[in-house]
Design a protein around this motif. Structure first.
Motif: not given
Length: 441
Positions: A64, A67-68, A70-72
């Protein structure tokens, strides 16, 4: 100290293992590992968790924290790239007949061999080369192996580096060539086995002198080895067009997601000349007639050069290969076709130049090598703040900035390597420029 998850941590078992290999102690057993790679302290691990639920909760908590891309908004590159992956690539490589196929022989694994043959053909067409291997573990392994091939072809022992390379690749070369070849020196000499150049370079430059480096290798009687990002070959001339003997690199950009360090596979390509083909370490698949007239099958080519046939006398070692990623890259190339690869390459270069121009206008940023072509990456130098400070500030704003170069390329000063792909919109590029302008104000 014994560990409940590691049976060979018991002192008695350790002693038996050392005795079996003839090592006096652990230090002698690990003598080949350089001191720079030794931790010299216990790993910082949590206490063993004996309950499965506790272990799952702990691992999920670690995951968790990621931060991929796709997330940033991400501008990271430097060897692992967030290109678009068509859904069908994941669909095909997750099929059980490909996903679970390991090392079957032609009579039981015909479809997989055909898929790999198709991949080799598509890569050969893209590279304008005749022979392409079943993928090695990664692009680093492909480069290291290509240079060892050059050493065997020429009988020489030195590699000259013509362009800046990834520091992690240099570490791999130092290890894999150790004891057989040296690295460095001029692009000439009777000891020169190969000239290696990256195309584009690690700093993103499409070096106009690359054909000159190839010519210098040939003038010295050496092999010209070019490391090439295949994603740009729809718009850039392939290295074979200016005389490269061995082309190698990583196929990760071709339909493969970044996988937290995985998702890599290496290709090696040459002309169909025996002096090169006989030095390939990995499997090669060809189309051959069967006992039934008019019927064809797919099987190993020149099998007797491999370690499967010769064991310790083989051309290096043929072991587990990243064949699944080769099949994936084959799917990607078949989807894109020549027109698609050309459109992709043009878009990458246009986006890259747009961001270079945008950042060049930001006070406190100098775009390096701005006067030469770039495919998708370029380096910048900051003034007024360190690269680490800029990187931290961008991350606080939900952006992964460029790869910080200040430690690996100290001669560049406070610098970073930015990457642009087809996933970036103009709004993304404008946002980065605006955020950097505020950070460096």
């Amino acid at each position: 100290m014994e560990h409940p998850y590691i049976p060979n941590s018991a002192p008695r078992v350790k002693a038996e293992m050392l005795a079996a290999v003839g090592a006096a102690d652990i230090e002698e057993f690990y003598a080949d590992i350089p001191e720079s790679l030794r931790l010299r302290r216990p790993l910082d691990l949590p206490a063993p968790m004996r309950g499965e639920a506790d272990l799952v909760r702990h691992v999920e908590g670690l995951l968790d924290r990621n931060t991929s891309t796709r997330d940033a908004l991400s501008f990271l590159g430097g060897g692992s790239y967030a290109h678009h992956v068509p859904a069908v690539c994941d669909e095909v490589n997750s099929r059980s007949e490909f996903l679970t196929a390991y090392a079957g022989e032609p009579y039981e694994d015909h479809g997989r061999f055909q898929a790999l043959w198709e991949y080799q053909g598509l890569m050969g067409e893209l590279l304008e080369m005749d022979v392409v291997n079943v993928p090695t573990y990664d692009g680093f392994q492909a480069v290291a192996t290509a240079l060892r091939m050059a050493g065997r072809v020429t009988g020489r022992t030195r590699v000259a580096l013509a362009t800046p390379i990834d520091p992690a690749l240099r570490s791999k070369l130092d290890d894999y060539l150790r004891g057989a070849m040296t690295i460095g020196g001029p692009l000439e000499g009777d000891d020169l086995a190969a000239v290696y150049t990256a195309y584009p370079t690690y700093l993103g430059v499409v070096d106009p002198k690359t054909p000159e480096y190839v010519a210098a290798a040939h003038a010295a009687g050496a092999v010209a080895v070019v490391g090439c990002d295949p994603i740009g070959l729809g718009v850039l001339a392939p290295p074979s067009s200016f005389g490269a003997d061995i082309v190698c690199g990583d196929i990760q950009p071709l339909g493969i997601h970044p996988h937290f360090g995985g998702g890599h596979a290496g290709y090696i390509a040459t002309r169909d000349e025996q002096r090169f083909v006989q030095e390939f370490p990995s499997r090669l698949f060809g189309i051959v007639p069967t006992a039934v007239e008019g019927e064809y099958g797919f099987g190993d080519v020149y099998y007797d050069r491999t370690s499967f046939a010769l064991r310790e006398e083989g051309k290096e070692w043929v072991g587990t290969a990243a064949a699944l990623w080769g099949i994936t890259a084959g799917v990607y190339l078949s989807l894109m076709g020549p027109a698609g690869m050309a459109e992709l390459g043009e878009g990458l270069m246009a986006r890259c130049r747009y961001l270079m121009d945008a950042l060049a206008s930001v006070p406190g940023i100098e775009v390096l090598d701005a006067g030469v072509p770039h495919l998708k990456e370029f380096a910048v130098r900051y003034t007024g703040k360190t690269a680490a400070e800029v990187d931290d500030a961008l991350r606080d704003r939900g952006i992964h900035g460029g790869v910080v170069l200040s430690k690996t390329f100290p001669e560049l000063g406070e610098s970073a390597l930015y990457c642009v792909t087809e996933l970036h919109t103009q709004a993304d590029l404008d946002r980065l420029a605006a955020e950097l302008k505020e950070i460096l104000a």
